[in-house]
Every structure is written in C-alpha cells, then in structure tokens.
Design an enzyme around this catalytic site. Structure first.
Site, mmCIF file in Angstrom:
data_model
loop_
_atom_site.group_PDB
_atom_site.id
_atom_site.type_symbol
_atom_site.label_atom_id
_atom_site.label_comp_id
_atom_site.label_asym_id
_atom_site.label_seq_id
_atom_site.Cartn_x
_atom_site.Cartn_y
_atom_site.Cartn_z
ATOM 1 N N CYS A 122 0.807 -1.239 -0.163
ATOM 2 C CA CYS A 122 0.082 0.235 0.044
ATOM 3 C C CYS A 122 1.110 1.255 0.186
ATOM 4 O O CYS A 122 0.713 2.110 -0.539
ATOM 5 C CB CYS A 122 -1.026 0.182 1.197
ATOM 6 S SG CYS A 122 -2.136 1.435 1.271
ATOM 7 N N CYS A 218 -6.313 -3.122 7.331
ATOM 8 C CA CYS A 218 -7.640 -2.222 7.124
ATOM 9 C C CYS A 218 -9.001 -3.002 6.389
ATOM 10 O O CYS A 218 -10.050 -2.746 6.731
ATOM 11 C CB CYS A 218 -7.546 -0.648 6.497
ATOM 12 S SG CYS A 218 -6.808 -0.980 4.755
#
Length: 377
Positions: A122, A218
């Site tokens: 990410c 997440c």
C-alpha cells in the site's frame, strides 16, 4: 513564540534542502494523530497544504472496526482537522487501484503459499506512487505523510534513514523509495517520539491528540485471513492435503494449505511430543511441513523484486538485514544473482524466513533497499 517542542518538530522541515516557505504540499491524511499533526505542522509553518484522504475500499461492505485505519470516522476526523486549521481537504477514490495492487496481491500471496505484507504494498503503490501523481495534477512539488523515518540529501543524492525514535521507526515499510520519490517526499515527524507527537497535537489544538492507533489490516474484517479469502470466493480448490514433519512422517491432514503461514504454531490440529511450527507451505504438493523451533532457523534466503534507494550493488554487499519490522538487523552478505534476484546469507541463523515478507537492508541507520523473500531457491 514557538515552544521547544515546536522548534524540535520543525527542525527536519527547516533542514530540508529544497523545501521553501509557501510551497504547496499534498498531505496524506488518514485521520490518525500522526498524519494530522504532520499536516498541522506544515500549515502552521506557512506551507500551502492540501489534505487528501484515500478511499481504498467500500466502507459500507467492509464495515468499520476498532484498530483499523481508513474508516469513515477517520475521514471525518481528517476533514475536521483541515476545516479547523483552514486548508482544503479531499477524499479521492483509489478503490480500483487498491484492489488491483494490494488486495489481489494479498490474496495471491496466500494462494502461492506465502505470507504477504499488504501495508508495504500500500505504501509503495498508493501512499507514494499514487500521491505523486495526484500532486502533479494539483501542482504540488511535495507530498507529506506521518511516517516515522528521515530523509536527507548530500552530494551522493537522497538518503532514507531510520526515525529518531526506535520504538516508532517505520523505515522497514518504506524500503521501496527511490531517488525520484524521496526528492518529492516530506516526513515532518522524523525526529519526534510518539508521546511528543501527541503532546504537539494537544499544543496545536487538535481534537484527536489522544486517539488510539490503528494496528490491523484495514480491509480484513474477519478474525482470520483464511476467512477473508473464503469471503472473497478465492478458495483455490486444492482440497485436503498432508501435514508432514520435516523428517517425512505423516502427522495429519489439513483443509487447505493457504490457511497456514511459516512460523505458525496455533491451529495445526496435530498432536506431537514437542511444540510444532509451520516450517514450509508447499503449494505444488498441497503439503504443510512442520517441525520444531530449531527447524524454523535458516541462514539463507533469496529475494525478488529488489528496490534500491541509491545505485544497486554490482557485487556482494555486507550490510545489516531485517526480515521483520521489529527485529534487529542481522549481519548479512547480499549477493546479486544473474536473474535479477539476490541471495542473502546471514552470519547467524534467522527464525522463520517467510516467503512473501520483506527483507530490508541497512548500513547503520540508513536504509539501502530491500526486496521480497522468494519461495524459490
């Protein structure tokens, strides 16, 4: 008059060789304490801040959960900070890119028998590469994040360093930086400790100075990652297979090799005279290999997809290497291979060298680069 803490916080910005007062900065705001203090610091020192929060996945289906970042509440916190300080804030849709570069890679990693590290992916593909693209569109020469790491420049080029606070150092997760991205990146929290960041947040009047940190991945709302793969409909269909001891003995059966990761002890479902750990996950034979603590130790690994902050080594490189974010560097020799990968030979055996995880190379406190541990020899 600025407080001593404010002066300390500003030191890394003031030392930046190309940053000038009034420069436009695209600030990545997750809604946490770190990124909020980072943005507030830049704003208070006269920079033209544009706050940006990344919409990475569908919150309506994924749901919000304690300990996870990038929730709808986080975005509201980021928006409130920007509103109270008086700079613009936007939420931009990166769902497709996040799905393609992070979630799909996470899934494929487990299907390949590896242990993926989505947070580094990410950072690599979203929080820096995509941010630079948006900064270009908005005419911002710099991007900024709340990461704990340092950046300097000298006659040799740009350098990436560990943070001043060893307890919060995040340089392991940033090894993918290059000269091009470092030249555009600011880490305003480089010299601060977490308690100092919270204290500075209170000093700056931020409402979330005491907000808890996010720790979990997440986009995974299930308790187990294999449950996430099942929910995604990505069961590879390999079916049950053998659980074997490294000495060859058949100890039991598993219900999917992708449910296991190197170093795992719990949930093996087999009885043995001593504690057992997953030593290797073999997708090709649908076999999970287990052994004792000593069987987890390895002296060598091969890494792929190398990224170097500066020039790649042309020959063997003696350095420190980390195979986990919280482990100390181990003395190692990095040997370039003809196929573009490197072999990493450690002076002492290392525990649980898990394919799919990152190995990061250091010289003292400087990050040299890193890569991904390969399952192939």
């Amino acid at each position: 008059m600025r407080s001593p803490l404010m002066e300390k916080a500003l030191a890394s910005l003031q030392a930046h060789p190309t940053l000038r007062p009034g420069d436009r900065v695209l600030a990545a705001m997750s809604g946490g304490v770190d990124s909020s203090v980072m943005a507030a610091l830049l704003h208070r020192t006269g920079h033209e801040v544009i706050g940006l929060s990344m919409q990475l996945f569908d919150k309506k289906t994924a749901g919000a959960s304690d300990g996870k970042c990038c929730t709808l509440d986080d975005f509201q916190d980021a928006r409130r900070v920007a509103f109270e300080l008086g700079f613009p804030h936007y939420v931009m849709d990166f769902e497709t890119r996040f799905r393609e570069t992070v979630i799909e890679g996470f899934i494929q990693g487990y299907l390949d028998g590896e242990t993926p590290s989505p947070c580094i992916r990410c950072n690599q593909h979203l929080k820096f590469a995509a941010l630079v693209e948006r900064a270009d569109e908005l005419g911002a020469p710099f991007i900024a994040t709340g990461h704990y790491a340092g950046i300097t420049r000298d006659e040799a080029g740009w350098h990436l360093w560990k943070a001043g606070d060893p307890a919060k150092d995040q340089s392991y997760f940033l090894f993918h930086h290059t000269q091009r991205t470092l030249a555009r990146t600011l880490f305003p929290l480089a010299g601060l400790t977490k308690p100092e960041v919270r204290a500075l947040g209170a000093e700056l009047g931020l409402h979330l100075a005491d907000k808890a940190e996010s720790q979990e991945i997440c986009f995974v709302t299930q308790d187990r990652y294999d449950a996430f793969l099942e929910a995604e409909g990505r069961d590879p269909g390999a079916g049950a297979g053998d659980i074997r001891h490294v000495d060859g003995r058949l100890l039991g059966r598993h219900q999917g090799y992708w449910r296991y990761t190197v170093g795992q002890r719990r949930g093996l479902g087999v009885a043995f005279a001593e504690p057992l750990y997953v030593v290797r996950v073999a997708r090709d034979t649908n076999t999970v290999w287990v052994g004792g603590e000593a069987d987890l130790a390895g002296r060598e690994l091969v890494a792929r997809e190398l990224s170097w902050v500066g020039a790649a080594p042309r020959g063997p490189l003696a350095c420190g290497a980390k195979v986990r974010s919280r482990s100390p560097e181990a003395e190692a020799l990095v040997i370039p291979l003809a196929d573009g990968r490197v072999k990493v030979a450690f002076a002492e055996p290392q525990r649980a060298l898990a394919p799919g995880q990152a190995v990061v190379f250091y010289r003292d406190d400087e990050v040299l680069g890193g890569g991904w541990i390969d399952a192939r020899p």
